[in-house]
Design a protein around this motif. Structure first.
Motif, PDB file in Angstrom:
ATOM      1  N   SER A 244      41.814  28.847  51.756  1.00 43.06           N
ATOM      2  CA  SER A 244      42.850  28.476  50.797  1.00 43.06           C
ATOM      3  C   SER A 244      42.485  29.012  49.422  1.00 43.06           C
ATOM      4  CB  SER A 244      43.012  26.951  50.744  1.00 43.06           C
ATOM      5  OG  SER A 244      41.809  26.348  50.322  1.00 43.06           O
ATOM      6  N   GLY A 245      43.445  28.978  48.515  1.00 41.16           N
ATOM      7  CA  GLY A 245      43.158  29.340  47.136  1.00 41.16           C
ATOM      8  C   GLY A 245      43.790  30.619  46.645  1.00 41.16           C
ATOM      9  N   GLY A 246      44.433  31.352  47.523  1.00 45.23           N
ATOM     10  CA  GLY A 246      45.080  32.582  47.078  1.00 45.23           C
ATOM     11  C   GLY A 246      46.282  32.304  46.203  1.00 45.23           C
ATOM     12  N   GLY A 247      46.809  33.362  45.601  1.00 44.31           N
ATOM     13  CA  GLY A 247      47.975  33.192  44.759  1.00 44.31           C
ATOM     14  C   GLY A 247      48.247  34.426  43.942  1.00 44.31           C
ATOM     15  N   LEU A 248      49.158  34.265  42.991  1.00 44.15           N
ATOM     16  CA  LEU A 248      49.552  35.358  42.106  1.00 44.15           C
ATOM     17  C   LEU A 248      48.974  35.106  40.723  1.00 44.15           C
ATOM     18  CD1 LEU A 248      51.296  37.829  41.313  1.00 44.15           C
ATOM     19  CD2 LEU A 248      53.192  36.229  40.956  1.00 44.15           C
ATOM     20  N   VAL A 249      48.231  36.085  40.221  1.00 35.51           N
ATOM     21  CA  VAL A 249      47.655  35.982  38.884  1.00 35.51           C
ATOM     22  C   VAL A 249      47.850  37.298  38.156  1.00 35.51           C
ATOM     23  CG1 VAL A 249      45.922  34.269  39.530  1.00 35.51           C
ATOM     24  CG2 VAL A 249      45.369  36.704  39.655  1.00 35.51           C
ATOM     25  N   GLN A 250      47.603  37.270  36.855  1.00 37.05           N
ATOM     26  CA  GLN A 250      47.659  38.499  36.071  1.00 37.05           C
ATOM     27  C   GLN A 250      46.270  39.107  35.981  1.00 37.05           C
ATOM     28  OE1 GLN A 250      49.477  37.432  32.320  1.00 37.05           O
ATOM     29  NE2 GLN A 250      51.543  37.795  33.141  1.00 37.05           N
ATOM     30  N   ALA A 251      46.228  40.384  35.715  1.00 36.23           N
ATOM     31  CA  ALA A 251      44.956  41.080  35.556  1.00 36.23           C
ATOM     32  C   ALA A 251      44.118  40.377  34.489  1.00 36.23           C
ATOM     33  CB  ALA A 251      45.189  42.531  35.174  1.00 36.23           C
ATOM     34  N   GLY A 252      42.825  40.222  34.795  1.00 33.72           N
ATOM     35  CA  GLY A 252      41.911  39.565  33.874  1.00 33.72           C
ATOM     36  C   GLY A 252      41.721  38.085  34.156  1.00 33.72           C
ATOM     37  N   GLU A 253      42.607  37.511  34.944  1.00 32.71           N
ATOM     38  CA  GLU A 253      42.496  36.088  35.252  1.00 32.71           C
ATOM     39  C   GLU A 253      41.555  35.842  36.434  1.00 32.71           C
ATOM     40  OE1 GLU A 253      46.768  34.484  33.546  1.00 32.71           O
ATOM     41  OE2 GLU A 253      46.522  34.736  35.702  1.00 32.71           O
ATOM     42  N   SER A 254      41.400  34.562  36.790  1.00 31.25           N
ATOM     43  CA  SER A 254      40.457  34.171  37.826  1.00 31.25           C
ATOM     44  C   SER A 254      41.144  33.389  38.939  1.00 31.25           C
ATOM     45  CB  SER A 254      39.352  33.295  37.222  1.00 31.25           C
ATOM     46  OG  SER A 254      38.638  33.990  36.225  1.00 31.25           O
ATOM     47  N   LEU A 255      40.524  33.408  40.096  1.00 28.15           N
ATOM     48  CA  LEU A 255      40.928  32.591  41.233  1.00 28.15           C
ATOM     49  C   LEU A 255      39.676  32.173  41.983  1.00 28.15           C
ATOM     50  CD1 LEU A 255      43.988  34.314  42.996  1.00 28.15           C
ATOM     51  CD2 LEU A 255      43.947  32.042  41.947  1.00 28.15           C
TER      52      LEU A 255
END
Length: 114
Positions: A6-17
């Motif tokens: 789990s934990g995937g998603g949509l983020v912007q460049a430079g962000e974290s997951l």
């Protein structure tokens, strides 16, 4: 052995997951756990592996940005992904090397927009 990521998603460049994976079944026979990924149009590749001896192995393209951690005795593995890049966009698969063989989770999608 079954793996649930789990934990995937949509983020912007430079962000974290942060990805998480939990194994169920005979987790007392796990030798290593880790993460692989498959980007669109590419073959699956190793991202990071964490062994029950405490050693870690990273692919060059994530060194310094991603950190793998977990507890093989508990059947858990995590992937902290920082400074994400669009080229990190992929389906990420949890993996384990169990005494009875290799097992894969279903994958969780990570999308990094520019």
């Amino acid at each position: 052995v079954q793996l649930q990521a789990s934990g995937g998603g949509l983020v912007q460049a430079g962000e974290s997951l942060r990805l998480s994976c939990a194994a169920s079944g005979s987790i007392d026979r796990i030798n290593a756990m880790g993460w692989f990924r498959r980007a669109p149009g590419k073959e699956r590749e190793m991202v990071a592996i964490f062994s029950n001896l405490g050693s870690t192995n990273y692919s060059d393209f994530v060194k310094g940005r991603f950190t793998i951690s977990g507890d093989n005795a508990k059947g858990t593995v995590y992937l902290q992904m920082n400074t994400l890049k669009p080229e990190d966009t992929a389906v990420y698969y949890c993996w384990t090397w169990h005494r009875s063989g290799y097992y894969w989770g279903r994958g969780t999608l990570v999308t990094v927009s520019s």
